[in-house]
Motif scaffolding. Structure first.
Motif, PDB file in Angstrom:
ATOM      1  N   LEU A 103       0.771  -1.145  -0.005  1.00 27.55           N
ATOM      2  CA  LEU A 103       0.008   0.022   0.154  1.00 27.55           C
ATOM      3  C   LEU A 103       0.671   1.234  -0.034  1.00 27.55           C
ATOM      4  CD1 LEU A 103      -2.743   1.256   0.525  1.00 27.55           C
ATOM      5  CD2 LEU A 103      -2.370   1.146   3.005  1.00 27.55           C
ATOM      6  N   VAL A 104       0.706   2.099  -0.945  1.00 28.18           N
ATOM      7  CA  VAL A 104       1.431   3.252  -1.171  1.00 28.18           C
ATOM      8  C   VAL A 104       0.950   4.581  -0.942  1.00 28.18           C
ATOM      9  CG1 VAL A 104       3.252   2.191  -2.532  1.00 28.18           C
ATOM     10  CG2 VAL A 104       1.343   3.471  -3.756  1.00 28.18           C
ATOM     11  N   LYS A 105      -0.619   4.830  -1.053  1.00 28.53           N
ATOM     12  CA  LYS A 105      -1.288   5.959  -0.895  1.00 28.53           C
ATOM     13  C   LYS A 105      -2.683   5.610  -0.401  1.00 28.53           C
ATOM     14  CE  LYS A 105       0.919   8.126  -5.107  1.00 28.53           C
ATOM     15  NZ  LYS A 105       0.512   8.471  -6.432  1.00 28.53           N
ATOM     16  N   ILE A 106      -3.100   6.821   0.541  1.00 27.16           N
ATOM     17  CA  ILE A 106      -4.367   6.808   0.788  1.00 27.16           C
ATOM     18  C   ILE A 106      -5.161   7.948   0.444  1.00 27.16           C
ATOM     19  CG2 ILE A 106      -5.785   6.507   2.997  1.00 27.16           C
ATOM     20  CD1 ILE A 106      -3.513   5.249   4.272  1.00 27.16           C
ATOM     21  N   ASN A 107      -6.540   7.856  -0.068  1.00 26.34           N
ATOM     22  CA  ASN A 107      -6.996   9.108  -0.793  1.00 26.34           C
ATOM     23  C   ASN A 107      -5.814   9.771  -1.532  1.00 26.34           C
ATOM     24  OD1 ASN A 107      -9.575   8.711   0.638  1.00 26.34           O
ATOM     25  ND2 ASN A 107      -8.750   9.410   2.450  1.00 26.34           N
ATOM     26  N   GLY A 108      -5.150   9.158  -2.417  1.00 22.78           N
ATOM     27  CA  GLY A 108      -4.364   9.869  -3.329  1.00 22.78           C
ATOM     28  C   GLY A 108      -3.051  10.329  -2.793  1.00 22.78           C
ATOM     29  N   LYS A 109      -2.956  10.464  -1.526  1.00 27.96           N
ATOM     30  CA  LYS A 109      -1.530  10.990  -0.962  1.00 27.96           C
ATOM     31  C   LYS A 109      -0.695   9.971  -0.222  1.00 27.96           C
ATOM     32  CE  LYS A 109      -3.806  15.333   0.099  1.00 27.96           C
ATOM     33  NZ  LYS A 109      -4.097  16.317   1.227  1.00 27.96           N
TER      34      LYS A 109
ATOM     35  N   LYS B 117      -9.862   4.221  -2.815  1.00 29.76           N
ATOM     36  CA  LYS B 117      -9.451   5.211  -1.722  1.00 29.76           C
ATOM     37  C   LYS B 117      -7.893   4.854  -1.459  1.00 29.76           C
ATOM     38  CE  LYS B 117      -9.927   5.980   3.162  1.00 29.76           C
ATOM     39  NZ  LYS B 117     -11.251   5.674   4.349  1.00 29.76           N
ATOM     40  N   TYR B 118      -7.703   3.297  -1.894  1.00 32.34           N
ATOM     41  CA  TYR B 118      -6.307   2.796  -1.325  1.00 32.34           C
ATOM     42  C   TYR B 118      -5.847   2.464  -2.701  1.00 32.34           C
ATOM     43  CZ  TYR B 118      -8.256   2.564   3.107  1.00 32.34           C
ATOM     44  OH  TYR B 118      -9.157   3.008   4.433  1.00 32.34           O
ATOM     45  N   THR B 119      -4.431   2.639  -2.879  1.00 40.11           N
ATOM     46  CA  THR B 119      -3.441   2.461  -3.850  1.00 40.11           C
ATOM     47  C   THR B 119      -2.211   1.789  -3.749  1.00 40.11           C
ATOM     48  OG1 THR B 119      -4.148   4.857  -4.888  1.00 40.11           O
ATOM     49  CG2 THR B 119      -2.168   3.607  -5.745  1.00 40.11           C
ATOM     50  N   PHE B 120      -2.184   0.581  -4.391  1.00 38.69           N
ATOM     51  CA  PHE B 120      -1.252  -0.365  -3.907  1.00 38.69           C
ATOM     52  C   PHE B 120      -0.116  -0.208  -5.227  1.00 38.69           C
ATOM     53  CE2 PHE B 120      -4.531  -1.774  -1.288  1.00 38.69           C
ATOM     54  CZ  PHE B 120      -3.919  -2.271  -0.409  1.00 38.69           C
ATOM     55  N   GLU B 121       0.901  -0.208  -5.261  1.00 43.23           N
ATOM     56  CA  GLU B 121       1.843  -0.017  -6.322  1.00 43.23           C
ATOM     57  C   GLU B 121       3.303  -0.921  -6.236  1.00 43.23           C
ATOM     58  OE1 GLU B 121       2.008   4.098  -8.209  1.00 43.23           O
ATOM     59  OE2 GLU B 121       3.880   3.943  -7.495  1.00 43.23           O
TER      60      GLU B 121
END
Length: 747
Positions: A207-213, A400-404
Motif C-alpha cells: 500500500l503506497v497511498k491513501i486518498n491519493g496521498k 481510496k487505497y492505492t497499491f503499487e
C-alpha cells in the motif's frame, strides 16, 4: 668505469625511487628521503606565538643518517625535488631545499600524478619553483594542530589520569559525530507500525497511498490498520494502470580518496588505513616480472577529473574489447568545493592492464584493490545501462487505497558489465488490466529502527560531506580515535567508549569550536584559501588564536579554582544504601563512588557508557568488584584447587582462578541454560569479529542467542534470551514469540 650521474631526483619512498629511476636513464640517480625529514620539536611547543607564530624545526629522530647521505649524494649535482603533489609533499620539498642549501628561487620542483615513463619525462622537462602558498597551507595546518594538541591535552591528562588521551583539531570533531550518533541510538524509542500489502501469486504489492496521498509508514498504528482492513474486507481490487517506460542508469564517477575507502571497507572489510597503505604501493610501484611498475595514479585526491589522454585510451579499450555500444561520454560531476585541477581521479596508469593481465604481475590484496579501481574507472568511462520499467497501480473498488509495484528488466548492461548497480532486476507477473482475483490482504507488524552506528566507510562519507578533514587525513583520523581508545570497533561498527564521551563533553563545554563540525570545515576552507593565495597563513593562525586563547584561559582558571563542571551521576546503585553512585576521576582511572557511604566500584578501562547532560549510563557487566569480593562459582580450579571466581575483562565476564597471577587458569562463562539438544553445559564465547555466540561443551551445537532452561508454553520448544526494545525477554524461534520471564514463572 661507471658513468658519473649529473642529476639527483629526491622522492619520499625507496619503492617510488626504484620505479622512477628505470624511466630516467643513466644521467639520473633517484634517492628517497623516507618521508618527512623535519618537524616541530617532539619535547617542546616549538611555536613562538609572540613572534607571529614563528615555528622552530628540528630533524626528526633517526633522520640524521638520511640527511647526511642526501647531502653527500647531491653535492655538486643538479637536484630535482619530487615528493608527492599535495601539501605534505610540497612541505617535504621545502624542508629538503633548506637542509641541502638549495636556491629558494631555483626551478627544481617536479610534480606528477602518475608514475609512467611519459609523465616522468615530461615532468623533468618542466620543473617549477616550490609553491610557497601550498607550503604555507601545510605550515598553518601543522601549527594549528600543535596549538590545539599542546594546549588542550595537558588539561585532559590532569582529569583523565592513566589514560592515553589527547586533543586533536580534526579528530575531536569526528569524535563528536560518533558521540552524537551513539546518544541518538541510546535515546531512541521504537514505535510499532503495520505494513499493509496484497499477496498475489507469492508477490507482495505494498500500500503506497491513501486518498491519493503518500503516507508515513509509522502512521499506520493498530487502530488505523484495523480501519483499513475493515474498509477493504469485502472489496475487489483492480489494475488501475500499467505504465511502461525506458529507464537509463548513469555510470558511477571514478574513485576519489573517500569513495575508494568506502568501497574497500564495504567490499573487503578493510580499514581505511589498510586501504591507503595498499593504494600507496600501487601508486609508487611494485616489483613485478617486468621490473618495478606503478599501477594507479595519485591516491589522495578529491577530484573526479580524468585527463583527455586517459579518456581516449579507455574509449579505445572499450571499443576494441566490447564494441562501440559500451563506450560512454564521461562528464565530471560538478562539486561545490574548490578542487585543484592538477589532481585527477584515482585510475589505472594503463587501462590495458586489465584484471586478467594484472593477475600475472601482482597478487593478493594488491590485485584485489587494483581490480576494484580498474573496474570502477572503466565503468565510469562506459555507457549507460538501460532498463524497461513497468509500474503496476492497483486500487480498491472505492479508489481510496492505492497499491503499487515496480518491475524492472534490463535491456542493456552498459557500465554494469564492470560495476554492479544498486538497482537490480525485479520482475512481476501481473495482468495488464481488469480485476485481480485470488488475492490476499496481508499485514505485517514492524517497528521503527534506531539510527545505524557509523562504520569506517559511513564515517568517511560523513566527514567528507561535512568538510571535516581532507583526502590525506581521513584514515589517520579514524586510526587516532581507535588508538586513543576513544572508540572501539565491534564487527564493523565504531562505538565511542565512556572515555570518548567524557573527552568530547569536556571539549564541548570548554572549547566548543574544537568539536564543532562547521567550525572545523570552515577552517579547512581557510587552509584551501591559503593554498590558492587568497589569504596569508599567519593571519589565519592569529585569527584562530585570538578566540582560542580566551577559552584556554577560562578553562585553566576553572581548573585552578576547581570549578570545572565535571559531575556525572550514574545509573548504578550502591549495594549498601541503594543510592545512585557518582563517577569519579582517580589516579588509576575512572571509578564509581557512593555519595552516602563512600563505597567504591572500579570500572574496566575500555568500558562503554553513554553520557547525557550530567548523567552517565553504564552496564552492570562492566563494573569491577572490589578485590577479594569477587563472585565465587562454587567450583574449584582444576589446575591448582583454588576457588574459581567470576571476573570482568575487555570482552565481558569470564571464569578465572582466585590464585592469579600464580595460577592463570581461565574458562568461558557458562550460559544460564543447558544445551537444548543434549542437555550439557553451554559456554559463552566471542568470535574473531567480536560477535557473542554460545557453544555446547559436549555436542558442539552453536547458538547466536543464549539458551535458557524455560520451555515455550505454546509448542514446548526451547526458549532463548533475546533483547526486544532494550528489554531482555525469552524468545521462541519456532513460534517467533516473545515472553517475559516473570510471566513464565507464574505459569
Amino acid at each position: 668505469m661507471t658513468k658519473k650521474k649529473k642529476n639527483v631526483v629526491i622522492v619520499e619512498s625507496p619503492a617510488k625511487a626504484k620505479t622512477i629511476e628505470k624511466y630516467l636513464g643513466s644521467d639520473y640517480k633517484v634517492v628517497a628521503s623516507k618521508g618527512h625529514i623535519r618537524d616541530l620539536p617532539q619535547k617542546k611547543f616549538g611555536v613562538d606565538i609572540e613572534k607571529d607564530f614563528e615555528p622552530e624545526f628540528e630533524l626528526m629522530p633517526g633522520k640524521e643518517k638520511v640527511v647526511a647521505e642526501l647531502k653527500k649524494v647531491t653535492k655538486g649535482k643538479k637536484v630535482y625535488l619530487a615528493p608527492d603533489m599535495d601539501r605534505e609533499g610540497e612541505a617535504i620539498a621545502w624542508h629538503l631545499s633548506y637542509l641541502l642549501g638549495l636556491d629558494e628561487d631555483e626551478e627544481n620542483r617536479i610534480v606528477f600524478s602518475e608514475i609512467t615513463k611519459d609523465t616522468i619525462l615530461e615532468a623533468i622537462k618542466s620543473p617549477k619553483k616550490i609553491d610557497d602558498k601550498k607550503v604555507g597551507a601545510q605550515l598553518a595546518r601543522r601549527i594549528l594542530d600543535r596549538i590545539v594538541g599542546y594546549k588542550i591535552s595537558p588539561i585532559l591528562w590532569r582529569i583523565l589520569k592513566n589514560y592515553n588521551t589527547s586533543a586533536g583539531r580534526v579528530q575531536s570533531a569526528a569524535l563528536k559525530i560518533l558521540v552524537d550518533r551513539e546518544r541518538a541510538i541510546f535515546k531512541f524509542k521504537p514505535k510499532e507500525f503495520y505494513k499493509i500489502f496484497l499477496k498475489y501469486m507469492d508477490q507482495d504489492i505494498p500500500l503506497v497511498k491513501i486518498n491519493g496521498k503518500k503516507y508515513k509508514k509509522e502512521s499506520i498504528n493498530e487502530k488505523k490498520k484495523n480501519e483499513i482492513l475493515k474498509d477493504l474486507k469485502e472489496t475487489k481490487f483492480y489494475i488501475e494502470k500499467v505504465e511502461e517506460k525506458e529507464a537509463k542508469r548513469n555510470p558511477p564517477q571514478p574513485f576519489i580518496t573517500s569513495t575508494l575507502q568506502q568501497s574497500a571497507i564495504s567490499k573487503f572489510g578493510w580499514s581505511s588505513k589498510k586501504t591507503m597503505q595498499i593504494a600507496q604501493k600501487l601508486y609508487e610501484g611494485i616489483e613485478t616480472s617486468d621490473g618495478p611498475l606503478a599501477f594507479i595514479t595519485y591516491m589522495r585526491t578529491d577530484s573526479t577529473r580524468i585527463s583527455e589522454e586517459a579518456q581516449k585510451k579507455a574509449f579505445n579499450y572499450l571499443n576494441e574489447n566490447y564494441g562501440k555500444e559500451y563506450t560512454g561520454h564521461f562528464k565530471v560531476k560538478k562539486s561545490k568545493k574548490k578542487i585543484q585541477d592538477a589532481h585527477e581521479a584515482i585510475r589505472p596508469t594503463d587501462v590495458y592492464i586489465d584484471p586478467a593481465k594484472a593477475k600475472k604481475l601482482i597478487s593478493g590484496d594488491n590485485l584485489k584493490l587494483y581490480t576494484l579501481i580498474w573496474n570502477r574507472f572503466i565503468a565510469s568511462q562506459s555507457s549507460q545501462s538501460i532498463y524497461t520499467e513497468k509500474i503496476y497501480t492497483i486500487m480498491d473498488a472505492s479508489k481510496k487505497y492505492t497499491f503499487e509495484v515496480v518491475g524492472r528488466k534490463r535491456k542493456f548492461d552498459g557500465f554494469e558489465k564492470f560495476w554492479s548497480s544498486s538497482t537490480g532486476e525485479k520482475e512481476y507477473e501481473l495482468p495488464k488490466s481488469g480485476e485481480l482475483k485470488n488475492i490476499e490482504l496481508k499485514t505485517e507488524k514492524d517497528e521503527t529502527k534506531p539510527p545505524s552506528r557509523y562504520t569506517e566507510a559511513s564515517l568517511v562519507k560523513e566527514m567528507e560531506s561535512k568538510g571535516i578533514g581532507r583526502p590525506s587525513t581521513y584514515a589517520t583520523i579514524i586510526t587516532t580515535l581507535l588508538n586513543r581508545k576513544y572508540v572501539i570497533k565491534e564487527k564493523s561498527n565504531l562505538i565511542p567508549t565512556l572515555v570518548g564521551f567524557i573527552v568530547s563533553d569536556l571539549l564541548e563545554k570548554n572549547f566548543p569550536e574544537i568539536v564543532d563540525a562547521k567550525f572545523t570545515a570552515h577552517m579547512e576552507e581557510k587552509l584551501d584559501k591559503i593554498e590558492i593565495g587568497e589569504t596569508n597563513w599567519k593571519s589565519i593562525l592569529s585569527e584562530f588564536y585570538k578566540d582560542f586563547e580566551k577559552f584556554l584561559n577560562t578553562t585553566e582558571q576553572k581548573m585552578k579554582e576547581k570549578s570545572l563542571d565535571f559531575y556525572y551521576k550514574s545509573n548504578i546503585k550502591c549495594s549498601k544504601c541503594n543510592v545512585e553512585m557518582e563517577l569519579q576521576f582517580g589516579r588509576y582511572g575512572l571509578f564509581l563512588k557512593c555519595p552516602e557511604c563512600g563505597e567504591n566500584k572500579g570500572l574496566s578501562k575500555g568500558i562503554l557508557g553513554v553520557t547525557i547532560d550530567n548523567n552517565v549510563y553504564l552496564s552492570e557487566d562492566n563494573i569491577l568488584p572490589e578485590k577479594g569480593k569477587e563472585e565465587k562459582t562454587g567450583d574449584k580450579c582444576p589446575e591448582c584447587g583454588g576457588d574459581l571466581i567470576i571476573k570482568s575483562g575487555r570482552f565481558g565476564k569470564f571464569i578465572a582462578c582466585s590464585n592469579y597471577p600464580d595460577c592463570k587458569y581461565t574458562a568461558p562463562l557458562p550460559a544460564r541454560g543447558k544445551c537444548p539438544k543434549c542437555g550439557s553445559k553451554v559456554h559463552k564465547l566471542k568470535s574473531k569479529k567480536g560477535k557473542i555466540y554460545f557453544k555446547c561443551s559436549e555436542c558442539g551445537e552453536m547458538f547466536w542467542d543464549e539458551p535458557s532452561d524455560y520451555r515455550c508454553p505454546s509448542c514446548n520448544g526451547p526458549l532463548f534470551y533475546k533483547k526486544k526494545n532494550k528489554e531482555e525477554m525469552l524468545y521462541c524461534p519456532d513460534e517467533k514469540k516473545f515472553f517475559k520471564e516473570s510471566e513464565l514463572n507464574e505459569l
